[in-house]
Write a protein that holds these residues in place. Structure first.
Motif, PDB file in Angstrom:
ATOM      1  N   ILE A   6     -16.894 -22.060 -42.953  1.00  0.00           N
ATOM      2  CA  ILE A   6     -16.128 -21.140 -42.098  1.00  0.00           C
ATOM      3  C   ILE A   6     -16.684 -19.732 -42.191  1.00  0.00           C
ATOM      4  O   ILE A   6     -16.828 -19.035 -41.169  1.00  0.00           O
ATOM      5  N   ASN A   7     -17.031 -19.290 -43.399  1.00  0.00           N
ATOM      6  CA  ASN A   7     -17.599 -17.951 -43.568  1.00  0.00           C
ATOM      7  C   ASN A   7     -18.946 -17.827 -42.873  1.00  0.00           C
ATOM      8  O   ASN A   7     -19.236 -16.819 -42.220  1.00  0.00           O
ATOM      9  N   VAL A   8     -19.781 -18.864 -43.004  1.00  0.00           N
ATOM     10  CA  VAL A   8     -21.098 -18.835 -42.347  1.00  0.00           C
ATOM     11  C   VAL A   8     -20.934 -18.796 -40.836  1.00  0.00           C
ATOM     12  O   VAL A   8     -21.616 -18.021 -40.139  1.00  0.00           O
ATOM     13  N   LEU A   9     -20.032 -19.611 -40.304  1.00  0.00           N
ATOM     14  CA  LEU A   9     -19.797 -19.627 -38.858  1.00  0.00           C
ATOM     15  C   LEU A   9     -19.250 -18.287 -38.376  1.00  0.00           C
ATOM     16  O   LEU A   9     -19.658 -17.779 -37.317  1.00  0.00           O
ATOM     17  N   THR A  10     -18.353 -17.696 -39.159  1.00  0.00           N
ATOM     18  CA  THR A  10     -17.782 -16.395 -38.784  1.00  0.00           C
ATOM     19  C   THR A  10     -18.856 -15.326 -38.724  1.00  0.00           C
ATOM     20  O   THR A  10     -18.933 -14.550 -37.754  1.00  0.00           O
ATOM     21  N   TRP A  11     -19.693 -15.274 -39.754  1.00  0.00           N
ATOM     22  CA  TRP A  11     -20.763 -14.270 -39.769  1.00  0.00           C
ATOM     23  C   TRP A  11     -21.776 -14.521 -38.654  1.00  0.00           C
ATOM     24  O   TRP A  11     -22.302 -13.568 -38.063  1.00  0.00           O
ATOM     25  N   ALA A  12     -22.045 -15.777 -38.342  1.00  0.00           N
ATOM     26  CA  ALA A  12     -22.963 -16.082 -37.248  1.00  0.00           C
ATOM     27  C   ALA A  12     -22.408 -15.576 -35.916  1.00  0.00           C
ATOM     28  O   ALA A  12     -23.136 -14.971 -35.115  1.00  0.00           O
ATOM     29  N   LEU A  13     -21.117 -15.790 -35.684  1.00  0.00           N
ATOM     30  CA  LEU A  13     -20.499 -15.301 -34.455  1.00  0.00           C
ATOM     31  C   LEU A  13     -20.491 -13.779 -34.404  1.00  0.00           C
ATOM     32  O   LEU A  13     -20.732 -13.177 -33.347  1.00  0.00           O
ATOM     33  N   VAL A  14     -20.218 -13.150 -35.549  1.00  0.00           N
ATOM     34  CA  VAL A  14     -20.228 -11.685 -35.603  1.00  0.00           C
ATOM     35  C   VAL A  14     -21.608 -11.147 -35.246  1.00  0.00           C
ATOM     36  O   VAL A  14     -21.754 -10.202 -34.451  1.00  0.00           O
ATOM     37  N   LEU A  15     -22.645 -11.749 -35.813  1.00  0.00           N
ATOM     38  CA  LEU A  15     -24.016 -11.297 -35.539  1.00  0.00           C
ATOM     39  C   LEU A  15     -24.407 -11.538 -34.093  1.00  0.00           C
ATOM     40  O   LEU A  15     -25.088 -10.707 -33.477  1.00  0.00           O
TER      41      LEU A  15
END
Length: 271
Positions: free
Chosen positions: A10-19
């Motif tokens: 979830i954290n990786v997906l969140t950061w990917a979307l943010v970027l």
């Protein structure tokens, strides 16, 4: 899948979307420091010698005046919307008026009509009274346009106020003015700040009416940004520099009011 692995994904997906969402803003920012030949090149470059020519050209074209117009229109429109929305939302929540559902439906229905359907009669009215290309009339139009959303937001904030507090104030002899200003408003200030910031952003970013109802004296920043794209091509470096400058006031306002904004937007979310 254990809970720890799930949290990591979830954290990786969140950061990917943010970027992904942040990358266009980052690219706009660095393009503002590129020479025009580099910014307009088919092969994008990440490493380059930064220059400030784009910012200088934007200011040379009078961007400071357009920023001043945007600030005047946005602040004035925000004040108009909030000042009118507070008593209206109070009447629709705590001091209930008759047919409150109908009133709320009417308020929000005015936002359903496309601006293209109202711009011609609005243009003719302003032309008749000689109010075209007037920054304060544009601010009044923005304030009226944002009023329905402001009323709906403020009503949800007022509904969060415990009615026992209001009853206690009334028992102590508080009138309508004191009840609203001294008792209720301090409890919903985060909500007022959130509504005001959203009104400011809507007014700051508005393009259609600013383009059609102004020509030079009251023209705001969004139509000014559109002037960099013409028949001679797209001037990406200066456009990116100007867009970066135009985005700064909203970013700064959001950063300053972020605590109030989070608290305000969370009001009414949980019963």
């Amino acid at each position: 899948m254990n809970a720890q692995l799930k949290n990591v994904l979830i954290n990786v997906l969140t950061w990917a979307l943010v970027l992904i969402f942040f990358f266009p803003v980052f690219w706009m920012f660095i393009n503002g420091f590129k020479p025009e030949s580099v910014a307009s090149s088919i092969n994008p470059k990440v490493f380059f010698t930064p220059v400030t020519d784009g910012y200088q050209l934007a200011m040379d074209r009078g961007m400071a005046g357009y920023l001043q117009n945007s600030l005047t229109a946005s602040v004035t429109a925000t004040i108009i919307s909030v000042v009118i929305a507070i008593p209206a939302a109070y009447a629709l929540s705590i001091r209930r008026v008759k047919s409150v559902e109908g009133a709320l439906s009417f308020f929000i229905s005015t936002r359903f009509m496309p601006l293209a359907a109202v711009v011609l009669p609005l243009f003719m009215i302003l032309k008749t009274f000689g109010m075209l290309d007037n920054i304060y009339m544009l601010a009044i139009v923005y304030g009226a346009m944002n009023l329905p959303v402001t009323v709906w937001m403020m009503r949800s904030f007022f509904l969060e106020v415990p009615f026992e507090i209001i009853e206690a104030a009334r028992v102590d002899g508080a009138g309508l003015y004191r009840e609203l200003v001294r008792i209720v408003l301090p409890l919903v200030l985060p909500g007022v700040a959130a509504a005001a910031l959203i009104c400011f952003i809507f007014a700051w970013n508005e393009y259609f009416l600013a383009l059609l109802l102004t020509s030079s004296a009251a023209r705001t920043t969004p139509p000014f940004l559109g002037s960099f794209v013409d028949g001679r091509g797209q001037f990406l470096a200066v456009l990116s520099a100007a867009a970066t400058i135009a985005a700064l006031p909203v970013i700064i306002a959001g950063w300053v009011a972020q605590k109030q904004l989070v608290r305000g937007l969370s009001m009414g979310a949980i019963k």
